[in-house]
Every structure is written in C-alpha cells, then in structure tokens.
Design an enzyme around this catalytic site. Sequence first.
Site: not given
Ligand code: PMV
Length: 328
Positions: A113-114, A117-118, A121, A163
């Site tokens: 959750g940081a 893209g954990s 993956a 992601d």
């Molecule tokens: O925090 P992450 O890696 O899940 O990225 C979210 C990225 C957003 O553009 C805010 C949402 C998305 O699904 O693209």
Amino acid sequence: MVTASAPGKVYLFGEHAVVYGEPAVPCAVERRATVTVEERTDARLRVDARDLEIEGFTVEYGAATDELGVEVPTELLEAATEYVDGAVEQARDACDEPDAGFDVTVESEIPLGAGLGSSAAVVVATIAATAAELGVELDPREVADRAYQVELAVQDGQASRADTFCSAMGGAVRVEGDDCRTLDAPDLPFVIGFDGGSGDTGKLVAGVRDLRERYEFAADTVTAIGDVVRRGETVLTADDPSLDELGRLMDFDHGLLEALGVSSRSLDEMVWTAREAGAYGAKLTGAGGGGCIVALDDSPATETALSYSQSCEAVFRAALARDGVVVS
Ligand code: PMV
C-alpha cells in the site's frame, strides 16, 4: 512446483490523472514479489504469505466454499488472500481446471500500500505460477489482463491497468485507458524514499473525483498532468533522455498532485529533501497520502540525505526492472 516473480513499480508520471483517461508512465523496479505454487491432490487452496512486510499468517480454505480455516484480520485477508484467491481463480479459468487446488507461498520485497504496486506484483506472479503449475505458459499480456480483472474485482471497480501491465511486462510502459504499450526507455537512477506509512487509494481517488467535479480548475489540473505525461514520454524515449528535463517534469507533476490534495507532509518533506540534495526531480508515487516518493539522482546525495530525514523510514535505489513476470 513452480515459482514465478514479478516486479513492483514507480509512477514516473501520471497517477490519478490515469483514472480519467489521461496517459500514465509507470516504470517497473527491481523489487519483486515471488510466488511458489504446488498443486494439491484436493480442491483446497492454502495460502502462506509470510513475508508481505505484515505479520506472517497462513490460511487454508476450500475453493468451493471460501470457508476460512483460521481467523485472520480482514485487513490482512484483503492484503493477500483476496488477491491470491482472485489470481488462482483466473489461472484455473485460463487452464480450464476449475477444481484444481494449490499450496501457494507468497514472498515480497515490496512494501504494501505504499505506491509501489505490491498487490499487482503478487497477483501477476500468482497467475503465472499457477497456470505454469497446470502446464500452461501464459503470454505476459494475458497475465496482465487477467491480473487487471482481479484488481478491478478486489478494489470495487477502482483500478487502472497501469500497475498490472507494468508488472507483467517490465520496463517503462505507457497506459491510456485500455491502450497499454511498452516504451523503449533507458535505466534511470531511481531513489525511493518510504515514510513507513500507506495511503487509502479509494479515499484519495474519491477526493480527486470530488475536486474535479466541483472546480473547473481542478479538472484542468488533471488535464495538465496529462500534458506533463505526454511531454515526459517524449523526453524519456528520446535518444539520450535529459535527466534535467525529466526531473523538472517530475517536480511539476508532484506540484499538481499536491494541488489535488493527495500529498502529505512526510511525502512533501521527502520530496524537498531530495530536491535540496540535488536530485534532478522528485515526486510522490502511486495514490499518495503516505508511502513512497521517487527521485532521480545518479549521485549518492539523495540517498544519504533521505537516510538522515526524520520523515523517511527507508531509502533504497532501484534499477528499472527489464524483466516483467518471470516463471522459473
Ligand atoms: O498506490 P497505487 O500504486 O495503487 O497507485 C494508485 C494509482 C492511481 O492512479 C491513484 C489509481 C489507479 O488505479 O490508477
């Protein structure tokens, strides 16, 4: 028994705006989730996720009933089992083996959750490993598409393809709606700072949606992020990309994200620490609210400065991951 791994990612440009059809450029980085799958003689699914940078746990449940064998907090279940369950379901579907059962072991070097893209993956590696265990080598594009379906279901319809496509394909990619392409990009000197926290993607996305509906200038800010991305991808794919220009565009992108309310004090502090240390540029990566920033610096200065920063709990360099999903 089959093992597959898949990389995490940083957003060089374009998070949040990608939700409204603007392009985004995520880059896969050498921090991987590794998933080992072994077929069982029954239809059960046993998930062992010991190393998700959360407390270790093991759950066992029947594929048909989804009945939990042990009690674990919802948060952890969501973090691992829902994604893994969805991924296994996709692999069963791809291989036409609806009743196959598995022991699945998940290990990950990617903070949860940081903004790295954990979950993507883990899902990508699980689909590839499970299908391979059933004797089917899936094309990375099919893995990406199936992984996207899993994220969409688990995240209540709130997911872009960024992601999952990036993790499956590796390297730098460009995602605009359903149009996903790989980009020919050089390695970049990424430095990643992590404040030890995480943001609530759903809430942050909803906050941007509200602002965008309420104010025309907020909608223009989202469009401006798209303009930064279009400029950025031209610079990135040029023969000898200018790190100065990429950094300037990252700074601009961060400013626009800040205006949309998705940064935080610790993210801003890490961004400023990186800039003052001489980084070419720095920005938050992912949904924001907490988590990670990404800076460009080919000298050790940013890493050193962040390691002394109170806002930064961990700092590391990460090379562009050329390989996406790898089955071994
Ligand atoms: O925090 P992450 O890696 O899940 O990225 C979210 C990225 C957003 O553009 C805010 C949402 C998305 O699904 O693209």
